[in-house]
Design a protein around this motif. Structure first.
Motif, PDB file in Angstrom:
ATOM      1  N   SER A  65      28.427  19.493  45.841  1.00  0.00           N
ATOM      2  CA  SER A  65      27.301  19.325  44.932  1.00  0.00           C
ATOM      3  C   SER A  65      27.752  19.417  43.489  1.00  0.00           C
ATOM      4  O   SER A  65      28.502  20.321  43.104  1.00  0.00           O
ATOM      5  CB  SER A  65      26.236  20.404  45.187  1.00  0.00           C
ATOM      6  OG  SER A  65      25.233  20.350  44.193  1.00  0.00           O
ATOM      7  N   LEU A  67      25.033  19.027  41.305  1.00  0.00           N
ATOM      8  CA  LEU A  67      23.680  19.098  40.782  1.00  0.00           C
ATOM      9  C   LEU A  67      23.661  19.937  39.507  1.00  0.00           C
ATOM     10  O   LEU A  67      24.220  21.036  39.453  1.00  0.00           O
ATOM     11  CB  LEU A  67      22.731  19.703  41.818  1.00  0.00           C
ATOM     12  CG  LEU A  67      22.521  18.885  43.093  1.00  0.00           C
ATOM     13  CD1 LEU A  67      21.599  19.609  44.053  1.00  0.00           C
ATOM     14  CD2 LEU A  67      21.977  17.487  42.769  1.00  0.00           C
ATOM     15  N   GLU A 358      25.547  14.217  44.168  1.00  0.00           N
ATOM     16  CA  GLU A 358      25.653  14.703  45.546  1.00  0.00           C
ATOM     17  C   GLU A 358      25.813  13.494  46.464  1.00  0.00           C
ATOM     18  O   GLU A 358      25.419  12.377  46.116  1.00  0.00           O
ATOM     19  CB  GLU A 358      24.407  15.504  45.945  1.00  0.00           C
ATOM     20  CG  GLU A 358      23.122  14.710  45.893  1.00  0.00           C
ATOM     21  CD  GLU A 358      21.902  15.521  46.294  1.00  0.00           C
ATOM     22  OE1 GLU A 358      22.081  16.604  46.878  1.00  0.00           O
ATOM     23  OE2 GLU A 358      20.778  15.061  46.046  1.00  0.00           O
ATOM     24  N   GLN A 386      18.192  16.084  41.655  1.00  0.00           N
ATOM     25  CA  GLN A 386      18.152  15.293  42.887  1.00  0.00           C
ATOM     26  C   GLN A 386      17.503  13.933  42.647  1.00  0.00           C
ATOM     27  O   GLN A 386      16.284  13.780  42.760  1.00  0.00           O
ATOM     28  CB  GLN A 386      17.409  16.060  43.970  1.00  0.00           C
ATOM     29  CG  GLN A 386      18.112  17.343  44.372  1.00  0.00           C
ATOM     30  CD  GLN A 386      17.308  18.154  45.358  1.00  0.00           C
ATOM     31  OE1 GLN A 386      16.076  18.232  45.276  1.00  0.00           O
ATOM     32  NE2 GLN A 386      17.985  18.781  46.305  1.00  0.00           N
TER      33      GLN A 386
END
Length: 564
Positions: A65, A67, A358, A386
């Motif tokens: 990840s 993010l 991601e 996301q």
């Protein structure tokens, strides 16, 4: 064997900071991926001219990840190497851009086969970004930029060297137990900006290649040498490569180099460069920084471009780089039309497709509706978190892209469609969404369910996004398209299988470039599809008929600008 010529860039569109090695009959190359997945794309070639995808270092980021990392953060300048029978990669994950503190961590990973699987990353000292490894006389050394993050310190404060201890039970390196040993040594310190250190050992010399002057139009490759690994290093009086002195050279921003030797004994340099578009605001590079190759000769103990001077050539002879005798040495880069399937999405979610921050997850559905890709909506185009976005790199200045979308938005918080994307502050988004009835003001959610389906074209910019056009959408599936002609982009829409009609005016596509806006930007423009659902995360859209057709500008199709 017939002559083999490489036309630069050899890997086109958003492929910066190339690191190249040769192992046996194959050249292997890694590039930066920044906030995009797959992390650390890998390529291979048998002639330095034609490259094919060779996977990625999928395990590069702990937890898989990125993010929350800023635009142009993430993985910077991976460096490949090969020693003790395994492939190595070292790289930094950068979590702050444009600050005193890069907030980075540096990792090493290894594999027996460059296509993977790669070992879980192990953290090593991270004095700065752009690390590399030198394997010499059975020992392993980590090179790094030193960042002095103190108030008043220099962000580019020299090149340092740290030896790594590498346990080798049974003769194979144990990546999980790599650690620093001994002191960190300062190799070279200069007033000018130098980064991206790579060392090549040759004829009793250690040659230190440095990225000089930053990664913009002042970029270049500087060389220093020493008889001792730890210095002192003598700096070459002239650059090995740069275009800072001539903005008319076709390949600009040339720099960040690494040397590689062919089986014939010939030497070559991999480096990044860009193909700018001239605009009223100056040169802009929506394709980002790309990978190029140059021939190198050794003159009085220094590497020099074989064609003379320090400007990169667009076309070079690489016949003596070929590692096999067969004329058909490698396939073309990228999947064939057959690979893409009847819906155009055949390799999803594999290369050449990319996702933001991601890897593809349960928001991408390939099976519920055969012949379609279904995306479940999440956050919007300006989110660092996301996003349900699936995209391909743009590799030429002329492109046509189209896709058909089916979706039934019932609120302004739901939308789906086509996007041309650079980052969270630079994008063109043509989405199918919901709006109030014609003539009514924008007034938030209309819970009565009264409204209309519209196509909204938004232009994301650093100061704020703006709505360029909003038109009623046709019923049923909607065909969306974009045409890019140099610095201009135009969006279109129509019924599935029907005629396309313009949506909005011509737009400045060069806003989607490295050179636009107030902040540092390092990636490149992509074309793709995206879906947004800001409230529930359940709204979905189905896509089919993806097509991306790209055409090189005439000068990039010809044999012009060849090395003499």
């Amino acid at each position: 064997m017939s002559a083999v010529r490489a036309v630069n860039p050899v890997i086109r569109g958003f492929a910066p900071d190339p690191s190249v090695i040769r192992v046996g009959d194959w050249y292997h190359l890694a590039t930066s991926s920044f906030e995009w997945f797959p992390t650390i794309p890998l390529f291979r070639s048998r002639d330095l001219a034609s490259w094919e995808p060779a996977g990625a270092v999928d395990t590069a980021v702990p937890g898989r990840s990125l993010l929350g990392v800023p635009d142009s953060g993430g993985i910077w300048a991976p460096a490949l190497s090969h020693a003790d029978g395994v492939f190595w990669v070292v790289y930094s994950v950068v979590r702050s851009v444009g600050t005193r503190f890069f907030d980075l961590t540096t990792y090493v990973s290894i594999t027996d086969d460059v296509t993977g699987p790669w070992s879980e990353p192990v953290r090593v000292p991270g004095h700065g970004f752009d690390p590399s490894l030198l394997h010499h006389d059975g020992r392993h050394y980590l090179l790094n930029l030193q960042n002095d993050s103190r108030v008043g310190g220099r962000r580019f404060d020299g090149i340092v060297l740290t030896e790594l201890g590498v346990p080798k039970p049974g003769g194979r390196p144990d990546a999980s137990r790599i650690h620093a040993i001994g002191p960190t040594r300062l190799l070279l310190q200069r007033e000018e900006l130098v980064e991206g250190p790579k060392i090549t050992a040759k004829d009793g010399w250690f040659y230190l290649l440095l990225a000089q002057g930053g990664t913009g139009v002042e970029h270049g490759v500087l060389v220093a040498r020493s008889r001792s690994l730890t210095g002192p290093y003598e700096v070459d009086a002239v650059p090995l490569l740069t275009t800072r002195d001539d903005r008319g050279v076709p390949l600009q921003k040339a720099g960040h180099g690494e040397l590689v030797q062919a089986p014939s004994g010939a030497w070559f340099l991999s480096h990044l460069a860009s193909r700018p578009l001239e605009t009223e605001q100056g040169p802009r590079n929506p394709l980002g920084r790309e990978t190029a190759i140059q021939r190198v000769e050794w003159v009085d103990g220094w590497p020099r471009l074989a064609h003379g001077g320090w400007h990169p050539a667009v076309e070079i002879d690489v016949t003596d780089a070929v590692t096999v005798s067969d004329d058909a040495v490698v396939a073309a880069v990228g999947p064939s039309e057959e690979d893409m399937g009847s819906d155009g999405f055949g390799t999803v979610p594999g290369w050449p497709w990319s996702t933001l921050r991601e890897p593809a997850g349960d928001w991408l559905d390939r099976t519920s509706r055969p012949g379609y890709v279904r995306l479940v909506g999440r956050m919007g185009p300006e989110s660092l978190w996301q996003q349900s976005l699936l995209a391909q790199r743009l590799t030429e200045h002329h492109a046509e892209v189209e896709v058909t979308v089916e979706a039934s938005p019932v609120t302004f918080t739901q939308s789906a469609g086509l996007v041309l994307y650079y980052n969270t502050t630079s994008y063109l988004q043509l989405h199918l969404t919901w709006a109030e009835p014609a003539g009514q003001p924008q007034a938030g959610q209309q819970w009565r369910g009264v409204g209309r389906r519209v196509l909204r074209l938004e232009h994301g910019r650093p100061e704020d996004a703006r709505v360029v056009a909003e038109v009623d959408a046709p019923s049923g599936p909607v065909r969306l398209a974009a045409r890019i002609d140099g610095g201009t982009a135009r969006m279109f829409a129509g019924t599935a299988g029907g005629e396309l009609h313009p949506v909005g005016p011509d737009l400045d596509f060069t806003d989607l470039s490295d050179d636009f806006g107030p902040r540092l930007r390092f990636t490149g423009a992509l074309a793709g599809i995206s879906v947004v659902d800001l409230v529930e995360g359940t709204f979905h859209a189905d896509f089919t008929g993806w097509a991306l057709r790209q055409t090189a500008a005439p000068q990039w199709r010809s044999a012009g600008w060849a090395a003499s």
